[in-house]
Write a protein that holds these residues in place. Structure first.
Motif, PDB file in Angstrom:
ATOM      1  N   GLY A  88      36.714  32.316  49.633  1.00 52.86           N
ATOM      2  CA  GLY A  88      36.428  32.917  50.807  1.00 52.86           C
ATOM      3  C   GLY A  88      35.068  33.464  51.054  1.00 52.86           C
ATOM      4  N   SER A 144      40.632  33.251  45.121  1.00 57.67           N
ATOM      5  CA  SER A 144      40.802  33.273  46.777  1.00 57.67           C
ATOM      6  C   SER A 144      39.703  34.011  47.240  1.00 57.67           C
ATOM      7  CB  SER A 144      42.334  33.583  47.176  1.00 57.67           C
ATOM      8  OG  SER A 144      42.079  33.870  48.323  1.00 57.67           O
ATOM      9  N   ARG A 145      39.369  34.919  46.914  1.00 61.53           N
ATOM     10  CA  ARG A 145      38.321  35.980  47.366  1.00 61.53           C
ATOM     11  C   ARG A 145      37.020  35.110  47.312  1.00 61.53           C
ATOM     12  NH1 ARG A 145      41.635  39.648  45.339  1.00 61.53           N
ATOM     13  NH2 ARG A 145      40.350  40.072  43.299  1.00 61.53           N
ATOM     14  N   LEU A 196      44.478  33.913  40.679  1.00 62.04           N
ATOM     15  CA  LEU A 196      44.577  33.009  41.972  1.00 62.04           C
ATOM     16  C   LEU A 196      43.876  34.071  43.064  1.00 62.04           C
ATOM     17  CD1 LEU A 196      47.826  31.493  41.782  1.00 62.04           C
ATOM     18  CD2 LEU A 196      45.495  30.258  41.646  1.00 62.04           C
TER      19      LEU A 196
END
Length: 114
Positions: free
Chosen positions: A13, A9-10, A5
């Motif tokens: 982003g 997420s990175r 996760l």
């Protein structure tokens, strides 16, 4: 699972920073021929307002000219619609309205609606 996760997420982003909805100058500028048409319409509108004595007639003339100028948005923008983030955000209802985008792009400023 937490590591996956965090990586996801990175990745998301980074993708948003690269492909996010940002507005540039090209999103707000008209094509050169459309800008010349805009200037011509605004000058004609200014002249018709100067030539008119009654206030209600001035408002009608202003409304006619601003309607003609508004027709230039979004079809005559430098960056066409699907790639024009300003048009995309306003026409999708995400941010502002077509009126706000038109005022920015066509340089009309605050108008009298009625």
């Amino acid at each position: 699972a937490a590591l996956m996760l965090g990586s996801l997420s990175r990745l998301m982003g980074r993708m948003l920073r690269t492909f996010a909805f940002t507005c540039g100058i090209a999103d707000m500028c008209l094509k050169p021929e459309a800008d010349a048409r805009r200037k011509q319409l605004l000058e004609a509108g200014n002249q018709s307002i100067i030539d008119t004595d009654a206030e209600p007639d001035r408002i009608v003339e202003l409304s006619k000219q601003s309607t003609e100028v508004n027709k230039l948005f979004p079809t005559e923008m430098m960056r066409p619609f699907p790639f024009n983030m300003l048009s995309l955000m306003t026409l999708a209802g995400s941010k502002g309205s077509k009126t706000n985008a038109t005022q920015m792009s066509i340089h009309l400023g605050q108008q009298s609606f009625g």
